[in-house]
Design an enzyme around this catalytic site. Structure first.
Site, PDB file in Angstrom:
ATOM      1  N   GLY A 122       2.025   2.147  10.705  1.00  0.00           N
ATOM      2  CA  GLY A 122       2.900   3.306  10.552  1.00  0.00           C
ATOM      3  C   GLY A 122       3.591   3.735  11.842  1.00  0.00           C
ATOM      4  N   GLU A 161      -5.456  -5.370  10.455  1.00  0.00           N
ATOM      5  CA  GLU A 161      -4.466  -4.318  10.673  1.00  0.00           C
ATOM      6  C   GLU A 161      -4.793  -3.556  11.950  1.00  0.00           C
ATOM      7  OE1 GLU A 161      -2.432  -3.027   6.857  1.00  0.00           O
ATOM      8  OE2 GLU A 161      -4.351  -1.999   6.808  1.00  0.00           O
ATOM      9  N   HIS A 175      -9.590   0.632   4.940  1.00  0.00           N
ATOM     10  CA  HIS A 175      -8.296   0.915   5.563  1.00  0.00           C
ATOM     11  C   HIS A 175      -8.493   1.866   6.749  1.00  0.00           C
ATOM     12  CE1 HIS A 175      -4.238   2.412   6.199  1.00  0.00           C
ATOM     13  NE2 HIS A 175      -3.839   1.282   5.639  1.00  0.00           N
ATOM     14  N   ASN A 213       0.861  -1.186   0.000  1.00  0.00           N
ATOM     15  CA  ASN A 213       0.000   0.000   0.000  1.00  0.00           C
ATOM     16  C   ASN A 213       0.897   1.235   0.000  1.00  0.00           C
ATOM     17  OD1 ASN A 213      -1.854   1.997   0.466  1.00  0.00           O
ATOM     18  ND2 ASN A 213      -2.378   1.349   2.551  1.00  0.00           N
ATOM     19  N   SER A 240       3.261  -2.189  10.360  1.00  0.00           N
ATOM     20  CA  SER A 240       4.706  -2.148  10.600  1.00  0.00           C
ATOM     21  C   SER A 240       5.444  -3.438  10.238  1.00  0.00           C
ATOM     22  CB  SER A 240       5.005  -1.727  12.051  1.00  0.00           C
ATOM     23  OG  SER A 240       4.532  -0.408  12.276  1.00  0.00           O
ATOM     24  N   LYS A 255       0.018   4.245  -0.314  1.00  0.00           N
ATOM     25  CA  LYS A 255      -0.674   5.408   0.268  1.00  0.00           C
ATOM     26  C   LYS A 255      -0.465   6.649  -0.597  1.00  0.00           C
ATOM     27  CE  LYS A 255       0.089   3.341   4.765  1.00  0.00           C
ATOM     28  NZ  LYS A 255      -0.068   3.483   6.186  1.00  0.00           N
TER      29      LYS A 255
HETATM   30  C1  PEP Z   1      -0.952  -0.066   5.932  1.00  0.00           C
HETATM   31  O1  PEP Z   1      -1.145   1.118   5.756  1.00  0.00           O
HETATM   32  O2  PEP Z   1      -1.742  -0.883   5.448  1.00  0.00           O
HETATM   33  C2  PEP Z   1       0.214  -0.478   6.711  1.00  0.00           C
HETATM   34  C3  PEP Z   1       0.252  -1.686   7.166  1.00  0.00           C
HETATM   35  O3  PEP Z   1       1.199   0.469   6.932  1.00  0.00           O
HETATM   36  P1  PEP Z   1       2.655   0.219   7.612  1.00  0.00           P
HETATM   37  O4  PEP Z   1       3.216  -1.050   7.024  1.00  0.00           O
HETATM   38  O5  PEP Z   1       3.474   1.425   7.219  1.00  0.00           O
HETATM   39  O6  PEP Z   1       2.447   0.097   9.085  1.00  0.00           O
END
Ligand code: PEP
Length: 259
Positions: free
Chosen positions: A181, A175, A105, A11, A221, A13
């Protein structure tokens, strides 16, 4: 995962420029992916890999990226296109070769304010039109601390289950919001515990078949160093990766953590 159906999504973003995305695509095109090996290729990509660029770069990426990786949008409109300023329709996504969309999300839920019903409608429409849906669920830190993790995840799941025409083209992404993040990855045990609960919910509320064949991927993460331990868990069928998906070699490491 023990299931042989690993799925990894990147992703991106709201990140990137024409130049940085050209470089990222070129790194992904030259990366060695586990999906390159095996006599059944290219019929059965395992792992199954998708990346989700920002809308404005979708066309650039679909036309330059290796066909070993599919392309996903990060959002889609709830119905047919028309007088909806600023929105992108499912028909338009299909028109440029996009196969997937990420819905629910945490940033759309908690920053933009989308609710369960709105997200459910989007998912039903996208699935009916033939897109695959990466359906995200996950609890906030205060919800986890209040012991509500399962309740929150089940409620978000139910909003999808109530409206989707079928589970064939859905990947569930668990998630936890506190892990997205933040650099604070869930432990393999924390993730596995929720994945089992989600699978169990599907078994009780949808069907045994859907419970066993639906991929439940973890996001929050995930990076090149922690993916290996997470991937060993029986019910973790892959990852949704944010930050680390912006680096081609690291994303390839995560893809290759398939077990
Ligand atoms: C996400 O936005 O789906 C995500 C998992 O972000 P990150 O890996 O940066 O934590």
């Amino acid at each position: 995962s023990g299931s042989g159906k690993f799925f990894v999504g990147g992703n991106w973003k709201c990140n990137g420029t024409k130049d940085s995305i050209t470089k990222l695509v070129s790194d992904l095109n030259s990366a060695k992916l586990e999906s390159d090996v095996g006599i059944l290729q290219p019929l059965f990509f395992n792992p199954y890999v998708v990346v989700a660029p920002p809308f404005v770069y979708l066309d650039q990426v679909t036309s330059s990226l290796t066909d070993r990786i599919e392309v996903s949008a990060q959002n889609s409109w709830i119905g047919k296109g028309g007088a909806f300023t600023g929105e992108i329709s499912v028909e338009q996504l299909k028109d440029i070769g996009c196969k997937w969309v990420i819905l629910g999300h945490s940033e759309r839920r908690h920053v933009i304010g989308e609710d369960d019903q709105f997200i459910g409608k989007k998912a039903a429409f996208a699935l009916n039109e033939g897109l695959g849906v990466i359906a995200c669920i996950g609890e906030l830190l205060e919800e986890r601390e209040a012991g509500k993790t399962f309740d929150v995840c089940f409620q978000q799941l139910k909003a999808f289950a109530d409206v989707v025409p079928s589970w064939d083209n859905i990947v569930i992404a668990y998630e936890p919001v506190w892990a997205i993040g933040t650099g604070k990855v869930a432990t393999p045990q924390q993730a596995q515990e929720v994945h089992v609960a989600v699978r169990d919910w599907l078994k009780k509320n949808v069907s045994e078949e859907v419970a066993s064949k639906t991929r439940i991927i973890y996001g929050g993460s995930v990076n090149g160093s922690n993916c290996g331990e997470l991937a060993k868990e029986e019910d973790i069928d892959g990852f949704l990766v944010g930050g680390a998906s912006l680096k081609g070699p690291e994303f390839a490491t995560i893809v290759n953590s398939v077990t």
